[in-house]
Design a protein around this motif. Sequence first.
Motif, PDB file in Angstrom:
ATOM      1  N   ALA A   1       3.458   8.768  35.547  1.00 44.42           N
ATOM      2  CA  ALA A   1       3.025   9.473  36.752  1.00 44.42           C
ATOM      3  C   ALA A   1       3.790  10.772  36.968  1.00 44.42           C
ATOM      4  O   ALA A   1       4.992  10.867  36.715  1.00 44.42           O
ATOM      5  N   LYS A   2       3.072  11.761  37.455  1.00 40.01           N
ATOM      6  CA  LYS A   2       3.694  13.028  37.836  1.00 40.01           C
ATOM      7  C   LYS A   2       4.415  12.829  39.172  1.00 40.01           C
ATOM      8  O   LYS A   2       4.099  11.904  39.928  1.00 40.01           O
ATOM      9  N   PRO A   3       5.391  13.687  39.465  1.00 41.07           N
ATOM     10  CA  PRO A   3       6.146  13.521  40.721  1.00 41.07           C
ATOM     11  C   PRO A   3       5.250  13.433  41.955  1.00 41.07           C
ATOM     12  O   PRO A   3       5.500  12.624  42.854  1.00 41.07           O
ATOM     13  N   GLU A   4       4.192  14.250  41.993  1.00 38.04           N
ATOM     14  CA  GLU A   4       3.315  14.213  43.167  1.00 38.04           C
ATOM     15  C   GLU A   4       2.533  12.892  43.244  1.00 38.04           C
ATOM     16  O   GLU A   4       2.212  12.410  44.340  1.00 38.04           O
ATOM     17  N   GLN A   5       2.252  12.296  42.078  1.00 39.54           N
ATOM     18  CA  GLN A   5       1.573  10.993  42.079  1.00 39.54           C
ATOM     19  C   GLN A   5       2.514   9.892  42.534  1.00 39.54           C
ATOM     20  O   GLN A   5       2.101   8.964  43.232  1.00 39.54           O
ATOM     21  N   LEU A   6       3.777   9.985  42.150  1.00 37.43           N
ATOM     22  CA  LEU A   6       4.767   9.009  42.620  1.00 37.43           C
ATOM     23  C   LEU A   6       4.885   9.070  44.145  1.00 37.43           C
ATOM     24  O   LEU A   6       5.004   8.032  44.809  1.00 37.43           O
TER      25      LEU A   6
ATOM     26  N   VAL B   1      -6.139   1.542  48.608  1.00 36.84           N
ATOM     27  CA  VAL B   1      -5.528   2.868  48.500  1.00 36.84           C
ATOM     28  C   VAL B   1      -4.254   2.798  47.660  1.00 36.84           C
ATOM     29  O   VAL B   1      -4.003   3.652  46.797  1.00 36.84           O
ATOM     30  N   PHE B   2      -3.440   1.756  47.889  1.00 43.91           N
ATOM     31  CA  PHE B   2      -2.191   1.622  47.137  1.00 43.91           C
ATOM     32  C   PHE B   2      -2.455   1.459  45.645  1.00 43.91           C
ATOM     33  O   PHE B   2      -1.881   2.180  44.810  1.00 43.91           O
ATOM     34  N   TRP B   3      -3.338   0.511  45.283  1.00 47.22           N
ATOM     35  CA  TRP B   3      -3.558   0.258  43.865  1.00 47.22           C
ATOM     36  C   TRP B   3      -4.331   1.383  43.190  1.00 47.22           C
ATOM     37  O   TRP B   3      -4.160   1.635  41.992  1.00 47.22           O
ATOM     38  N   THR B   4      -5.130   2.094  43.952  1.00 45.49           N
ATOM     39  CA  THR B   4      -5.779   3.287  43.394  1.00 45.49           C
ATOM     40  C   THR B   4      -4.728   4.321  43.035  1.00 45.49           C
ATOM     41  O   THR B   4      -4.802   4.952  41.973  1.00 45.49           O
ATOM     42  N   ALA B   5      -3.728   4.481  43.885  1.00 46.59           N
ATOM     43  CA  ALA B   5      -2.647   5.432  43.599  1.00 46.59           C
ATOM     44  C   ALA B   5      -1.866   5.013  42.360  1.00 46.59           C
ATOM     45  O   ALA B   5      -1.517   5.847  41.508  1.00 46.59           O
ATOM     46  N   VAL B   6      -1.602   3.699  42.236  1.00 48.74           N
ATOM     47  CA  VAL B   6      -0.865   3.204  41.066  1.00 48.74           C
ATOM     48  C   VAL B   6      -1.673   3.416  39.782  1.00 48.74           C
ATOM     49  O   VAL B   6      -1.152   3.907  38.768  1.00 48.74           O
ATOM     50  N   VAL B   7      -2.950   3.075  39.821  1.00 49.47           N
ATOM     51  CA  VAL B   7      -3.781   3.206  38.626  1.00 49.47           C
ATOM     52  C   VAL B   7      -4.003   4.679  38.272  1.00 49.47           C
ATOM     53  O   VAL B   7      -4.011   5.047  37.094  1.00 49.47           O
ATOM     54  N   ASP B   8      -4.160   5.522  39.271  1.00 57.13           N
ATOM     55  CA  ASP B   8      -4.281   6.956  38.988  1.00 57.13           C
ATOM     56  C   ASP B   8      -3.009   7.475  38.323  1.00 57.13           C
ATOM     57  O   ASP B   8      -3.064   8.293  37.400  1.00 57.13           O
ATOM     58  N   GLY B   9      -1.858   6.995  38.786  1.00 57.64           N
ATOM     59  CA  GLY B   9      -0.600   7.401  38.172  1.00 57.64           C
ATOM     60  C   GLY B   9      -0.446   6.885  36.756  1.00 57.64           C
ATOM     61  O   GLY B   9       0.248   7.490  35.932  1.00 57.64           O
ATOM     62  N   ALA B  10      -1.107   5.765  36.443  1.00 61.57           N
ATOM     63  CA  ALA B  10      -1.048   5.212  35.092  1.00 61.57           C
ATOM     64  C   ALA B  10      -1.831   6.057  34.103  1.00 61.57           C
ATOM     65  O   ALA B  10      -1.641   5.958  32.888  1.00 61.57           O
ATOM     66  N   ASP B  11      -2.736   6.885  34.627  1.00 62.72           N
ATOM     67  CA  ASP B  11      -3.518   7.817  33.800  1.00 62.72           C
ATOM     68  C   ASP B  11      -4.299   7.094  32.703  1.00 62.72           C
ATOM     69  O   ASP B  11      -4.275   7.479  31.541  1.00 62.72           O
ATOM     70  N   ASN B  12      -4.992   6.025  33.099  1.00 66.68           N
ATOM     71  CA  ASN B  12      -5.814   5.263  32.163  1.00 66.68           C
ATOM     72  C   ASN B  12      -7.213   5.159  32.770  1.00 66.68           C
ATOM     73  O   ASN B  12      -7.414   4.459  33.768  1.00 66.68           O
ATOM     74  N   LEU B  13      -8.160   5.875  32.189  1.00 66.32           N
ATOM     75  CA  LEU B  13      -9.511   5.937  32.741  1.00 66.32           C
ATOM     76  C   LEU B  13     -10.189   4.570  32.736  1.00 66.32           C
ATOM     77  O   LEU B  13     -10.890   4.208  33.687  1.00 66.32           O
ATOM     78  N   ALA B  14      -9.971   3.783  31.685  1.00 63.25           N
ATOM     79  CA  ALA B  14     -10.582   2.451  31.623  1.00 63.25           C
ATOM     80  C   ALA B  14     -10.064   1.570  32.760  1.00 63.25           C
ATOM     81  O   ALA B  14     -10.830   0.819  33.374  1.00 63.25           O
TER      82      ALA B  14
ATOM     83  N   ALA C   1       9.096   1.521  45.125  1.00 61.76           N
ATOM     84  CA  ALA C   1      10.426   2.079  44.864  1.00 61.76           C
ATOM     85  C   ALA C   1      10.775   1.986  43.381  1.00 61.76           C
ATOM     86  O   ALA C   1      11.345   2.918  42.803  1.00 61.76           O
ATOM     87  N   ALA C   2      10.430   0.871  42.751  1.00 63.85           N
ATOM     88  CA  ALA C   2      10.698   0.714  41.313  1.00 63.85           C
ATOM     89  C   ALA C   2       9.881   1.707  40.501  1.00 63.85           C
ATOM     90  O   ALA C   2      10.378   2.296  39.534  1.00 63.85           O
ATOM     91  N   ILE C   3       8.635   1.895  40.888  1.00 68.07           N
ATOM     92  CA  ILE C   3       7.790   2.864  40.185  1.00 68.07           C
ATOM     93  C   ILE C   3       8.349   4.273  40.358  1.00 68.07           C
ATOM     94  O   ILE C   3       8.439   5.049  39.397  1.00 68.07           O
TER      95      ILE C   3
END
Length: 228
Positions: free
Chosen positions: A123-128, A154-167, A205-207
């Motif tokens: 994840a990029k800093p802004e995604q974190l 909303v939370f898990w969408t943010a996590v998955v977007d930060g993972a940068d995996n389209l699938a 926090a861990a992420i």
Amino acid sequence: MPIAPVVRAAVSEVVFAALTDEILSGRLAPEEPLPSERELAEAFEVNRHAIREALKRLQQSGLVSISQGGRTRVLDWRGHAGLDTLVALATSGAVPSAKVVADLVEMRAALGIDAAVLCARRAKPEQLAVVVEAAHAYPETPGATADLTAVDLVFWTAVVDGADNLAYRLGLNTLAEGIAAIGHEHLAGLLEEYADRGRHLALAAAIEARDEDAARRLAGDLLLRHGA
């Protein structure tokens, strides 16, 4: 009472749902040909355009094969259908609904744990920052179910977007739709998980700290405890 005319799209939806149920229930077996468009139109008492639209959706869902100039044949959904068929499977009785629910929970946990690790790594800093902000949106005093489910998505969408995996992103969409259709209250412990603000804050926090091991452990603690 006021009666609105049935629009063409609604008619094709009804036909699609009926044929889907026939296929998933096994009443229409793999390789079995469907009746012709004309015969289906007569049976459903709709026009052929509605039948054509329904068959197109069945093909897109991997439930039938349409041959140009030939018959439309049923496919084995186990080898051709996608995740969007899960809810239809539960309602058709082809697979026990409890099995569908258990499999959804298991897949959600696997996706969430891996996404948390990848988010910590990629994840990029802004995604974190978005992940941390989303975690703080969990209410200190849980409110209505609808509010909790929206915050959790909303939370898990943010996590998955930060993972940068389209699938994973598309998989999250399907899981969210499937769980909403079945009902969050039918997945044991899910609402309690949504309400656990502390665990979500710890995971965020861990992420943010890019601690992949802690992200894996905390995501597992959060997502697996109610599916045991």
